[in-house]
Write a protein that holds these residues in place. Structure first.
Motif, PDB file in Angstrom:
ATOM      1  N   HIS A  96       0.838  -1.198   0.000  1.00 22.53           N
ATOM      2  CA  HIS A  96       0.000   0.000   0.000  1.00 22.53           C
ATOM      3  C   HIS A  96       0.872   1.246   0.000  1.00 22.53           C
ATOM      4  N   VAL A  97       0.458   2.228  -0.825  1.00 23.08           N
ATOM      5  CA  VAL A  97       1.180   3.491  -0.954  1.00 23.08           C
ATOM      6  C   VAL A  97       0.268   4.624  -0.515  1.00 23.08           C
ATOM      7  N   THR A  98       0.817   5.552   0.256  1.00 25.90           N
ATOM      8  CA  THR A  98       0.105   6.780   0.586  1.00 25.90           C
ATOM      9  C   THR A  98       0.991   7.957   0.215  1.00 25.90           C
ATOM     10  N   PHE A  99       0.431   8.884  -0.568  1.00 27.85           N
ATOM     11  CA  PHE A  99       1.065  10.166  -0.836  1.00 27.85           C
ATOM     12  C   PHE A  99       0.434  11.168   0.118  1.00 27.85           C
ATOM     13  N   THR A 100       1.230  11.809   0.963  1.00 24.72           N
ATOM     14  CA  THR A 100       0.739  12.824   1.885  1.00 24.72           C
ATOM     15  C   THR A 100       1.388  14.152   1.523  1.00 24.72           C
ATOM     16  N   ILE A 101       0.579  15.194   1.450  1.00 21.85           N
ATOM     17  CA  ILE A 101       1.051  16.538   1.118  1.00 21.85           C
ATOM     18  C   ILE A 101       1.020  17.383   2.388  1.00 21.85           C
ATOM     19  N   GLU A 102       2.143  18.022   2.688  1.00 25.14           N
ATOM     20  CA  GLU A 102       2.244  18.897   3.859  1.00 25.14           C
ATOM     21  C   GLU A 102       2.706  20.278   3.418  1.00 25.14           C
ATOM     22  N   GLU A 103       2.040  21.305   3.892  1.00 23.78           N
ATOM     23  CA  GLU A 103       2.481  22.663   3.590  1.00 23.78           C
ATOM     24  C   GLU A 103       3.775  22.952   4.340  1.00 23.78           C
TER      25      GLU A 103
END
Length: 143
Positions: A96-103
């Motif tokens: 499983h892959v998760t792309f997380t975007i953080e400012e």
């Protein structure tokens, strides 16, 4: 099981980074390691559902991977399952892959969490592939 975590910062807004990692048009520009193209795909991480891609190297070798988009939370994260196919098109072990975007103060950070990769060798191969893909994403998004 081995997990992999990579981070890369980009001088773009979280919304632009999210679009780059979810929309088909952008995915086709950076998906897969350097030197590979994607002649067949159903890449669209803007909605849940099945996906696949065939990556092809300069020698014509083809590598198929597929999965299911499990969640889409704009502009924060997208998750999907991942499994390579063998030469008979049978799916192998699923991860499983998760792309997380953080400012960040200078833009946005992409965190890639690829979980349940099996062993250290498989994890190392995926680290090489994701790092090369991130280089292409960096070229797409600019300095």
């Amino acid at each position: 099981m081995t997990d992999l975590r990579l981070e890369r910062e980009f001088a773009v807004s979280p919304e632009r980074l999210f679009a780059a990692v979810t929309s088909r048009a952008d995915l086709l520009r950076w998906w897969g390691p350097e030197g590979m193209d994607v002649p067949e795909e159903t890449l669209d991480f803007t909605t849940t559902g099945p996906w696949f891609s065939v990556m092809r190297n300069g020698d014509g070798q083809r590598y198929k991977v597929s999965g299911e988009v499990t969640h889409v939370t704009p502009p924060k994260s997208v998750g999907f399952t991942w499994a390579w196919h063998d030469d008979t098109d049978r799916r192998g072990a699923e991860s499983h892959v998760t792309f997380t975007i953080e400012e960040t103060p200078r833009g946005a950070r992409l965190v890639i969490d690829h979980r349940a990769l099996g062993d250290d060798e498989i994890s190392a191969n995926h680290e090489t592939g994701w790092t090369s893909s991130l280089n292409k994403l960096g070229a797409l998004l600019g300095p």
